[in-house]
Design a protein around this motif. Structure first.
Motif, PDB file in Angstrom:
ATOM      1  N   GLY A 123     -23.110  -2.081 -46.906  1.00 37.25           N
ATOM      2  CA  GLY A 123     -23.298  -1.783 -48.315  1.00 37.25           C
ATOM      3  C   GLY A 123     -22.004  -1.358 -48.984  1.00 37.25           C
ATOM      4  O   GLY A 123     -21.713  -1.774 -50.117  1.00 37.25           O
ATOM      5  N   ALA A 124     -21.232  -0.529 -48.306  1.00 36.39           N
ATOM      6  CA  ALA A 124     -19.951  -0.092 -48.869  1.00 36.39           C
ATOM      7  C   ALA A 124     -18.995  -1.273 -49.010  1.00 36.39           C
ATOM      8  O   ALA A 124     -18.276  -1.393 -50.019  1.00 36.39           O
ATOM      9  CB  ALA A 124     -19.336   0.993 -47.979  1.00 36.39           C
ATOM     10  N   GLU A 176     -18.486 -10.452 -52.614  1.00 40.24           N
ATOM     11  CA  GLU A 176     -19.788 -10.042 -52.083  1.00 40.24           C
ATOM     12  C   GLU A 176     -20.670 -11.244 -51.793  1.00 40.24           C
ATOM     13  O   GLU A 176     -21.421 -11.256 -50.818  1.00 40.24           O
ATOM     14  CB  GLU A 176     -20.487  -9.107 -53.065  1.00 40.24           C
ATOM     15  CG  GLU A 176     -21.794  -8.553 -52.516  1.00 40.24           C
ATOM     16  CD  GLU A 176     -22.663  -7.886 -53.558  1.00 40.24           C
ATOM     17  OE1 GLU A 176     -23.608  -7.170 -53.171  1.00 40.24           O
ATOM     18  OE2 GLU A 176     -22.405  -8.080 -54.766  1.00 40.24           O
ATOM     19  N   ALA A 231     -30.759  -3.956 -50.761  1.00 43.14           N
ATOM     20  CA  ALA A 231     -29.692  -3.329 -49.989  1.00 43.14           C
ATOM     21  C   ALA A 231     -29.593  -3.976 -48.606  1.00 43.14           C
ATOM     22  O   ALA A 231     -30.619  -4.365 -48.031  1.00 43.14           O
ATOM     23  CB  ALA A 231     -29.978  -1.834 -49.860  1.00 43.14           C
ATOM     24  N   ALA A 280     -19.875  -4.465 -49.339  1.00 37.35           N
ATOM     25  CA  ALA A 280     -20.380  -5.331 -50.400  1.00 37.35           C
ATOM     26  C   ALA A 280     -19.968  -4.802 -51.775  1.00 37.35           C
ATOM     27  O   ALA A 280     -19.536  -5.568 -52.649  1.00 37.35           O
ATOM     28  CB  ALA A 280     -21.894  -5.449 -50.308  1.00 37.35           C
ATOM     29  N   THR A 281     -20.076  -3.486 -51.967  1.00 38.50           N
ATOM     30  CA  THR A 281     -19.668  -2.887 -53.244  1.00 38.50           C
ATOM     31  C   THR A 281     -18.182  -3.079 -53.478  1.00 38.50           C
ATOM     32  O   THR A 281     -17.750  -3.429 -54.594  1.00 38.50           O
ATOM     33  CB  THR A 281     -20.013  -1.384 -53.248  1.00 38.50           C
ATOM     34  OG1 THR A 281     -21.418  -1.224 -53.083  1.00 38.50           O
ATOM     35  CG2 THR A 281     -19.569  -0.730 -54.545  1.00 38.50           C
ATOM     36  N   ARG A 282     -17.395  -2.883 -52.448  1.00 36.27           N
ATOM     37  CA  ARG A 282     -15.937  -3.056 -52.569  1.00 36.27           C
ATOM     38  C   ARG A 282     -15.581  -4.484 -52.950  1.00 36.27           C
ATOM     39  O   ARG A 282     -14.751  -4.711 -53.852  1.00 36.27           O
ATOM     40  CB  ARG A 282     -15.278  -2.671 -51.238  1.00 36.27           C
ATOM     41  CG  ARG A 282     -13.801  -3.003 -51.149  1.00 36.27           C
ATOM     42  CD  ARG A 282     -13.279  -2.637 -49.775  1.00 36.27           C
ATOM     43  NE  ARG A 282     -11.919  -3.128 -49.575  1.00 36.27           N
ATOM     44  CZ  ARG A 282     -11.232  -2.967 -48.439  1.00 36.27           C
ATOM     45  NH1 ARG A 282     -11.795  -2.321 -47.417  1.00 36.27           N
ATOM     46  NH2 ARG A 282     -10.002  -3.452 -48.329  1.00 36.27           N
ATOM     47  N   PHE A 299     -26.981  -5.445 -50.136  1.00 35.30           N
ATOM     48  CA  PHE A 299     -26.310  -6.265 -51.136  1.00 35.30           C
ATOM     49  C   PHE A 299     -26.925  -6.060 -52.503  1.00 35.30           C
ATOM     50  O   PHE A 299     -28.018  -5.489 -52.637  1.00 35.30           O
ATOM     51  CB  PHE A 299     -26.391  -7.742 -50.732  1.00 35.30           C
ATOM     52  CG  PHE A 299     -25.730  -8.040 -49.434  1.00 35.30           C
ATOM     53  CD1 PHE A 299     -24.355  -8.161 -49.349  1.00 35.30           C
ATOM     54  CD2 PHE A 299     -26.472  -8.181 -48.264  1.00 35.30           C
ATOM     55  CE1 PHE A 299     -23.729  -8.420 -48.141  1.00 35.30           C
ATOM     56  CE2 PHE A 299     -25.865  -8.441 -47.058  1.00 35.30           C
ATOM     57  CZ  PHE A 299     -24.481  -8.565 -46.991  1.00 35.30           C
ATOM     58  N   SER A 300     -26.254  -6.532 -53.531  1.00 35.13           N
ATOM     59  CA  SER A 300     -26.843  -6.552 -54.867  1.00 35.13           C
ATOM     60  C   SER A 300     -27.832  -7.703 -54.937  1.00 35.13           C
ATOM     61  O   SER A 300     -27.713  -8.690 -54.200  1.00 35.13           O
ATOM     62  CB  SER A 300     -25.752  -6.756 -55.918  1.00 35.13           C
ATOM     63  OG  SER A 300     -25.184  -8.058 -55.804  1.00 35.13           O
ATOM     64  N   PRO A 360     -32.599  -3.300 -57.359  1.00 35.39           N
ATOM     65  CA  PRO A 360     -31.509  -3.238 -56.375  1.00 35.39           C
ATOM     66  C   PRO A 360     -31.910  -2.593 -55.056  1.00 35.39           C
ATOM     67  O   PRO A 360     -31.388  -2.966 -53.996  1.00 35.39           O
ATOM     68  CB  PRO A 360     -30.430  -2.414 -57.098  1.00 35.39           C
ATOM     69  CG  PRO A 360     -30.701  -2.639 -58.554  1.00 35.39           C
ATOM     70  CD  PRO A 360     -32.198  -2.743 -58.659  1.00 35.39           C
ATOM     71  N   ARG A 379     -17.500  -6.703 -54.343  1.00 35.09           N
ATOM     72  CA  ARG A 379     -18.046  -7.033 -55.661  1.00 35.09           C
ATOM     73  C   ARG A 379     -17.078  -6.582 -56.753  1.00 35.09           C
ATOM     74  O   ARG A 379     -16.872  -7.281 -57.751  1.00 35.09           O
ATOM     75  CB  ARG A 379     -19.414  -6.373 -55.828  1.00 35.09           C
ATOM     76  CG  ARG A 379     -20.096  -6.698 -57.149  1.00 35.09           C
ATOM     77  CD  ARG A 379     -21.567  -6.312 -57.129  1.00 35.09           C
ATOM     78  NE  ARG A 379     -21.800  -4.887 -56.997  1.00 35.09           N
ATOM     79  CZ  ARG A 379     -22.306  -4.296 -55.914  1.00 35.09           C
ATOM     80  NH1 ARG A 379     -22.613  -5.015 -54.842  1.00 35.09           N
ATOM     81  NH2 ARG A 379     -22.502  -2.987 -55.884  1.00 35.09           N
ATOM     82  N   ARG A 380     -16.463  -5.434 -56.556  1.00 37.39           N
ATOM     83  CA  ARG A 380     -15.547  -4.887 -57.558  1.00 37.39           C
ATOM     84  C   ARG A 380     -14.141  -5.464 -57.425  1.00 37.39           C
ATOM     85  O   ARG A 380     -13.471  -5.705 -58.440  1.00 37.39           O
ATOM     86  CB  ARG A 380     -15.492  -3.360 -57.413  1.00 37.39           C
ATOM     87  CG  ARG A 380     -16.817  -2.672 -57.739  1.00 37.39           C
ATOM     88  CD  ARG A 380     -16.774  -1.195 -57.382  1.00 37.39           C
ATOM     89  NE  ARG A 380     -18.031  -0.517 -57.753  1.00 37.39           N
ATOM     90  CZ  ARG A 380     -18.330   0.726 -57.389  1.00 37.39           C
ATOM     91  NH1 ARG A 380     -17.465   1.438 -56.656  1.00 37.39           N
ATOM     92  NH2 ARG A 380     -19.480   1.265 -57.759  1.00 37.39           N
TER      93      ARG A 380
END
Length: 466
Positions: free
Chosen positions: A232-233, A260, A363, A235-237, A365-366, A359, A239-240
């Motif tokens: 999850g961490a 992601e 999890a 995927a967030t990284r 993922f988005s 969301p 994505r941004r």
């Protein structure tokens, strides 16, 4: 056995020396004979014991859509089912548009290059392929395939069939059963999903979380909660702040975006095929490394995934027809937009659907990354040409025959997980669901699943008679 159509020795099938091949010509559209025709190829592997009468005919499909049955899976089925093929014939049929059955092709999807592109480029290519196919694109729905199968059955003089569906085959075989109920003796569905339900969204994400947890518990090599947290961490990284991965394939090196979406595709694939403990634990280690800032193990997983995709795309239409796969998918599967609308309206409706997804259900993922991953992209057909005939082969209240049905699901399958298998079973008046521990997608490929399959076919024959 007396057949009603000529059979000859099969060319190019050395692993099936006793097989006899044939083709039939069928209408592209049985409701409009002016649309033209296509050919459907089949290979009949006769029972090994010719001294006694046949106890039945097994008709398998390995999945896809777009996958050859005869050349890619014929040897697999004869080997896996060998203990009961002494008294049973095996009938391998390539669905229209695949393998030896006039395989579909289009320039837009003729090479593997699109595998290394982003999602919008892939959707563009799929839509362009539909336009290149023209009017033919609407003639490859599952209902037409099922009717072709029955034409082959009739041509060979068989009465009732034992149907064995793997993955997409679990979609095809209920369609055959619904359209030709009197010619079905039994049905086995492995890695199953229902015709009027989509298992690729929250159901699959839930199954991924369960599978990761089970692998860690059973191996004692990781903690599922930690692996999911690390993913999850990451995927967030991504994505941004997307990064990249270099991929060498066929003498060319490409720099591919690692975001992601690419991560979701690679992770999903590990839990959408036959269970591979090394790959599953390798993902856990790579996610842990990423939590420490080391991305190369994850890059290697994504790199390997892209190369496997490219190999499939380059297998050639005789083995795998990507155009046929999308022609079937865009014609049959549920979607959140209307083909009668223009692209802007389609996209607006699709984006509204994705925005409504919770969301928490997706999890680590988005929702947007999960529901667009690889061939599970629920927006893949956004640019497909308008097709007024596009719809599921039968409705939610369709009547399916009361025949023996076995559904096999793997508890490590995040492709068509056990809840999807139960939904597939509910299509029939009575069906047994067995979850195979430690199995991934298509548990009939495991020793336990193969035995369950064969035992069921034998018992079904005893119950229903020849």
């Amino acid at each position: 056995m007396t057949t009603r159509t000529p059979l000859t020795a099969c060319a190019g099938l050395p692993a099936l020396p006793t097989a006899r091949c044939g083709t039939i010509t069928v209408p592209l559209d049985r409701g409009d004979l002016g649309a033209g025709t296509t050919s459907v190829a089949f290979a009949l592997v006769p029972r090994t014991d010719q001294s006694r009468p046949s106890l039945g005919t097994i008709v398998p499909n390995p999945g896809g859509p777009g996958t050859s049955t005869i050349d890619l899976s014929g040897e697999l089925f004869t080997t896996a089912l060998a203990p009961i093929l002494d008294r049973r014939d095996l009938l391998l049929i390539d669905p229209r548009g695949t393998g030896r059955s006039d395989p579909l092709s289009c320039p837009a999807l003729a090479t593997s290059d699109i595998v290394f592109e982003g999602i919008e480029a892939q959707r563009q290519a799929i839509g362009e392929c539909g336009r290149q196919l023209g009017a033919r694109s609407r003639y490859y729905g599952t209902a037409a395939v099922a009717d072709d199968f029955d034409t082959v059955r009739e041509a060979l003089g068989f009465d009732r069939l034992d149907l064995l569906g793997i993955s997409y085959g679990t979609y095809l075989m209920p369609v055959y059963a619904q359209r030709h109920p009197s010619h079905v003796r039994s049905v086995v569905l492995s890695g199953a999903y229902a015709v009027n339900e989509d298992p690729s969204e929250a159901v699959a994400a839930t199954a991924l979380r369960r599978a990761v947890t089970l692998v860690c518990e059973r191996s004692r090599a990781c903690a599922g909660r930690t692996v999911l947290k690390d993913l999850g961490a990451l995927a967030t990284r991504l994505r941004r702040s997307p990064t990249s991965v270099t991929v060498g394939y066929r003498g060319h090196t490409r720099r591919v975006v690692l975001d992601e979406w690419a991560l979701a595709g690679a992770v999903s694939k590990i839990y959408s095929v036959a269970a591979d403990r090394d790959a599953q634990l390798g993902l856990a280690k790579a996610a842990a490394a990423a939590s420490r800032g080391k991305l190369e193990p994850i890059r290697e997983i994504v790199r390997a995934h892209l190369i496997e995709q490219a190999k499939a795309a380059n297998a050639g239409p005789r083995a795998v027809s990507i155009p046929q796969s999308w022609a079937t998918t865009c014609h049959d599967y549920l979607r959140s937009f209307d083909f009668a609308d223009g692209f802007a309206a389609r996209r607006r409706d699709y984006d509204k659907h994705v925005a409504r997804l919770d969301p928490k259900d997706f999890a680590p993922f988005s929702p947007a990354a999960w529901v667009t991953r690889d061939s599970f992209d629920t927006g893949a057909c956004l640019r497909w040409p308008d097709d007024a005939t596009a719809r599921p082969p039968f409705g939610p209240r369709a009547h399916l025959p009361n025949v023996p049905v076995l559904v096999l699901s793997g508890d490590l399958d995040a492709n068509t997980p056990t809840p999807a298998g139960r939904a597939a079973a509910r299509q029939f008046p009575h069906a047994e669901v067995i979850e195979v521990p430690g199995a991934g997608h298509t548990p009939a490929q495991t020793p336990q699943g193969a035995k369950l399959t064969m035992d069921f076919i034998v018992k079904a024959g005893l119950k229903t008679g020849r």
